[in-house]
Design an enzyme around this catalytic site. Structure first.
Site, PDB file in Angstrom:
ATOM      1  CD  GLU A  77      12.798  14.272   4.869  1.00  0.00           C
ATOM      2  OE1 GLU A  77      11.814  15.179   4.601  1.00  0.00           O
ATOM      3  OE2 GLU A  77      13.260  13.806   4.157  1.00  0.00           O
ATOM      4  NE  ARG A  99       6.103   4.568  -9.001  1.00  0.00           N
ATOM      5  CZ  ARG A  99       5.559   5.795  -8.626  1.00  0.00           C
ATOM      6  NH1 ARG A  99       5.059   6.370  -9.582  1.00  0.00           N
ATOM      7  NH2 ARG A  99       5.199   6.486  -7.671  1.00  0.00           N
TER       8      ARG A  99
HETATM    9  P1  ADP Z   1       5.638   9.493  -0.408  1.00  0.00           P
HETATM   10  O1  ADP Z   1       6.736   8.571  -1.176  1.00  0.00           O
HETATM   11  O2  ADP Z   1       4.553   9.068   0.294  1.00  0.00           O
HETATM   12  O3  ADP Z   1       4.633   9.951  -1.183  1.00  0.00           O
HETATM   13  P2  ADP Z   1       7.525  11.952  -0.353  1.00  0.00           P
HETATM   14  O4  ADP Z   1       8.130  11.797   0.474  1.00  0.00           O
HETATM   15  O5  ADP Z   1       6.939  11.939  -1.901  1.00  0.00           O
HETATM   16  O6  ADP Z   1       6.350  10.538   0.502  1.00  0.00           O
HETATM   17  O7  ADP Z   1       6.689  13.221  -0.024  1.00  0.00           O
HETATM   18  C1  ADP Z   1       4.582  12.957  -0.510  1.00  0.00           C
HETATM   19  C2  ADP Z   1       4.615  14.579   0.467  1.00  0.00           C
HETATM   20  O8  ADP Z   1       4.921  14.828   1.529  1.00  0.00           O
HETATM   21  C3  ADP Z   1       5.325  16.103  -0.901  1.00  0.00           C
HETATM   22  O9  ADP Z   1       4.885  16.315  -1.796  1.00  0.00           O
HETATM   23  C4  ADP Z   1       4.741  17.207   0.091  1.00  0.00           C
HETATM   24  O10 ADP Z   1       3.632  17.914   0.088  1.00  0.00           O
HETATM   25  C5  ADP Z   1       5.104  16.654   1.818  1.00  0.00           C
HETATM   26  N1  ADP Z   1       6.216  16.321   2.614  1.00  0.00           N
HETATM   27  C6  ADP Z   1       7.351  15.500   2.229  1.00  0.00           C
HETATM   28  N2  ADP Z   1       8.250  15.425   3.489  1.00  0.00           N
HETATM   29  C7  ADP Z   1       8.121  16.991   3.951  1.00  0.00           C
HETATM   30  C8  ADP Z   1       8.974  17.758   4.105  1.00  0.00           C
HETATM   31  N3  ADP Z   1      10.064  17.764   5.548  1.00  0.00           N
HETATM   32  N4  ADP Z   1       8.488  18.900   4.631  1.00  0.00           N
HETATM   33  C9  ADP Z   1       7.136  19.386   4.422  1.00  0.00           C
HETATM   34  N5  ADP Z   1       6.383  18.157   3.388  1.00  0.00           N
HETATM   35  C10 ADP Z   1       7.093  17.175   3.029  1.00  0.00           C
END
Ligand code: ADP
Length: 484
Positions: A203, A295
Site C-alpha cells: 500500500e 465486531r
Molecule cells: P490492523 O488490522 O493491524 O489494525 P490497519 O490496516 O487497521 O491494521 O492499520 C492500523 C494502523 O496502521 C492505522 O490506523 C494507521 O495508523 C497505520 N496504517 C495502516 N495503513 C497505512 C498506510 N497505508 N499508510 C500509513 N499508515 C497506515
C-alpha cells in the site's frame, strides 16, 4: 423471523464481558460467563447468573476453546453467544460452529467475517462500490520483481502489509527500493509466524494520516445506518490509546460522504449487526478504505455517548430478528466524547506492559464521566491477556468540556502498584496539538517519545552528576584518610 433470546453466554472476559451482561440484565436476559483460572474472582464472573470454569489462564486453554465454549452453551441451554471483541469474535469457524449448534451468534455471518478478516478479500469485495482505496496491489504478492515495479510506480515510502494482519501487527514501512527485498522477506515470515498466512500486499504509505472510522449498524432486512465517526489517531505501535467522537477535522460534507461509503461497505458484504469501517484520512482531505472490523470495537462507548444509542442492546435486538427502529436521519451527533484506554503499561518505557497488583484502585466520578472496567482493588492484572485495565470516557457538551472533564477524571483516578497510561492521558489532553485538533497517527512519536527521551536524558544527567559528585567526595575522603 423473530427469535427469542432469554439467555446469553458471553465468550469473553473483563470490562466487555461485564458490560454485555449488564445490558442483558437490563433487557431481562440471563447471563452465562465462561472463565479461566486467572479470572476466578473477577467482577464479570461474580456478576453472571451462571459462571463456568473452562480452563487454564492462557487463552489457548480457555477463551479460545471453540468446542468447550459451545459445549457449555449447549449444556446451559443458552439461546445466543456474544463474542465481545478479541478472542473468538472474528473467528469465522467459531461463528459457523455456534450456528451449527443451533445457537445464535451475535455478529455477522461467518462468511462476512471471513471476507473482512482478510484485508485483500475485503478490498476485492468492496471494489465495485465506489469506495476510495489506498493505492497499492490488490492481490497477494507472489513475484517480487513485479511488486517492486508497482512499488516504484506508487512511490516510496510504501507499506508492506499482512493480509491476515490485525492489532497493528504485520506492517513494514519500506523507505527506499534497496530495502525492498529484505523487508519483503521479513514481512512474509512475520505474517506466517503471527497469522499462519504469508500473504502480503503493498500500500502507499500515507505520510500524515488520521485514522477515522465509522460505526455501522445493520439488521437482517438490508437496513443499514451509520452512527458517525470516531477519531483514533492517537496510537502507539499502530494501536489506539485515545479515541474521540466526532473527529475534529471532518466537514459536514466529508462526514456525509464517508458515512455513505461506510454503509456501502457494509452492504457489499451483506453485513448484519454492529461493525466498523476504518478509513485513513490524508492531509489533502482524501479518505481511503482501510478495513472493516466485524465486531464491537473497544472504543464503541464514545459513539454511544454522542448518539445515545446503546450498541450492545442493538446487537441483541438485531440478533433476535428485530428491524432497526430508526433510520439515518434519526441519528444525530450530540456533544463530544473522548476515551482513554487505561493500560497496565509504562509510557515512559516505550509502553511496555507493567503487569502486577492493583495495590490501590480509586475510580473517578463526575458529570459526563463513564468508566468501563473489569478489575477491583487488590486484583492482579494477568500477564496472559491484553493489559487494558479500563476505559475512561469523558463526555461534554463540546470538546473543550470533554477535555476538561477528562483531565479532572485522570487526576482523580488513583492506581498504585503498576504503571499505567494515565500520565500519558494527561500529556495528550494538555498538549497543544491535541487541544487544537491538529495531529495525525504520528502524535506519539512526534510529541511524546521526544518528551520522554528529553526527560530521561535530564534524569540521566542528574544521576550522572550525582555519581560524579559521590565519586569526587569519596576521593576527597580517601585523601583525607589518616595513613596507617
Ligand atoms: P490492523 O488490522 O493491524 O489494525 P490497519 O490496516 O487497521 O491494521 O492499520 C492500523 C494502523 O496502521 C492505522 O490506523 C494507521 O495508523 C497505520 N496504517 C495502516 N495503513 C497505512 C498506510 N497505508 N499508510 C500509513 N499508515 C497506515
Amino acid at each position: 423471523m423473530k427469535k427469542e433470546i432469554k439467555k446469553i453466554l458471553v465468550a469473553n472476559r473483563g470490562e466487555i464481558a461485564l458490560k454485555i451482561m449488564q445490558t442483558c440484565s437490563r433487557m431481562g436476559i440471563s447471563t452465562v460467563a465462561v472463565f479461566s483460572e486467572a479470572d476466578r474472582n473477577t467482577p464479570f464472573v461474580k456478576y453472571a447468573d451462571n459462571a463456568v470454569y473452562i480452563g487454564e489462564a492462557p487463552s489457548a486453554s480457555s477463551y479460545l476453546l471453540v468446542d468447550k465454549i459451545i459445549e457449555v452453551a449447549q449444556m446451559l441451554e443458552v439461546d445466543a453467544i456474544h463474542p465481545g471483541y478479541g478472542f473468538l469474535s472474528e473467528n469465522p469457524y467459531f461463528a459457523q460452529m455456534v450456528e451449527k449448534a443451533g445457537i445464535i451468534f451475535i455478529g455477522p455471518k461467518a462468511k462476512t467475517i471471513k471476507i473482512m478478516g482478510s484485508k485483500l478479500d475485503a478490498k476485492e469485495a468492496v471494489k465495485d462500490y465506489g469506495i476510495p482505496m489506498v493505492p497499492g496491489t490488490d492481490e497477494a504478492i507472489t513475484d517480487n520483481a513485479k511488486a517492486k515495479k508497482i512499488a516504484k510506480q506508487i512511490g516510496y515510502p510504501i507499506l508492506i502489509k499482512a493480509s491476515a494482519g490485525g492489532g497493528g501487527k504485520g506492517m513494514r514501512v519500506v523507505e527506499k527500493p534497496s530495502d525492498f527485498e529484505e523487508q519483503m522477506q521479513r514481512a512474509v515470515s512475520e505474517a506466517l509466524s503471527s497469522f499462519g498466512d504469508g500473504s502480503v500486499f503493498i500500500e502507499k504509505y500515507i505520510a500524515s494520516p488520521r485514522h477515522i472510522e465509522f460505526q455501522i449498524l445493520a439488521d437482517r432486512y438490508g437496513n443499514v445506518v451509520h452512527l458517525y465517526d470516531r477519531e483514533c489517531s492517537i496510537q502507539r505501535r499502530h494501536q489506539k490509546v485515545v479515541e474521540e467522537a466526532p473527529s475534529t477535522v471532518l466537514t459536514d460534507k466529508t462526514r456525509k460522504e464517508m458515512g455513505e461509503a461506510a454503509v456501502r461497505v457494509a452492504k457489499a458484504c451483506n453485513y448484519v449487526g454492529a461493525g466498523t469501517v476504518e478509513f485513513l484520512y490524508d492531509e489533502n482531505h482524501n479518505f481511503y478504505f482501510l478495513e472493516m472490523n466485524t465486531r464491537l470495537q473497544v472504543e464503541y462507548p464514545v459513539t454511544e455517548m454522542i448518539t445515545g444509542v446503546n450498541l450492545i442492546e442493538q446487537q441483541i435486538r438485531v440478533a433476535r430478528g428485530e428491524k432497526l427502529s430508526f433510520t439515518q436521519k434519526d441519528i444525530k451527533i450530540n456533544g463530544h466524547a473522548i476515551e482513554l484506554r487505561v493500560y497496565a503499561e509504562d509510557p515512559s518505557n516505550d509502553f511496555l506492559p507493567s503487569v502486577g497488583n492493583l495495590e490501590k484502585y480509586e475510580t473517578p466520578q463526575g458529570d459526563g464521566i463513564r468508566l468501563d472496567d473489569g478489575y477491583e482493588e487488590g486484583m492482579e492484572i494477568p500477564i496472559y491477556y491484553d493489559p487494558m485495565i479500563a476505559k475512561l470516557i469523558a463526555y461534554g457538551s463540546d470538546r473543550h468540556q470533554a477535555i476538561e472533564r477528562m483531565l479532572d477524571a485522570i487526576k482523580d483516578y488513583k492506581i498504585e502498584g503498576i504503571k499505567t497510561t494515565l500520565p500519558f492521558g494527561l500529556f495528550v489532553m494538555r498538549h497543544e496539538a491535541f487541544v487544537s485538533g491538529k495531529f495525525d497517527t504520528h502524535f506519539v512519536k512526534k510529541h511524546f517519545t521526544l518528551e520522554v527521551q528529553q526527560a530521561n536524558n535530564r534524569r540521566n544527567a542528574v544521576i550522572a552528576a550525582q555519581v560524579a559528585l559521590r565519586h569526587y567526595l569519596m576521593q576527597k575522603q580517601i585523601l583525607k584518610l589518616p595513613k596507617s
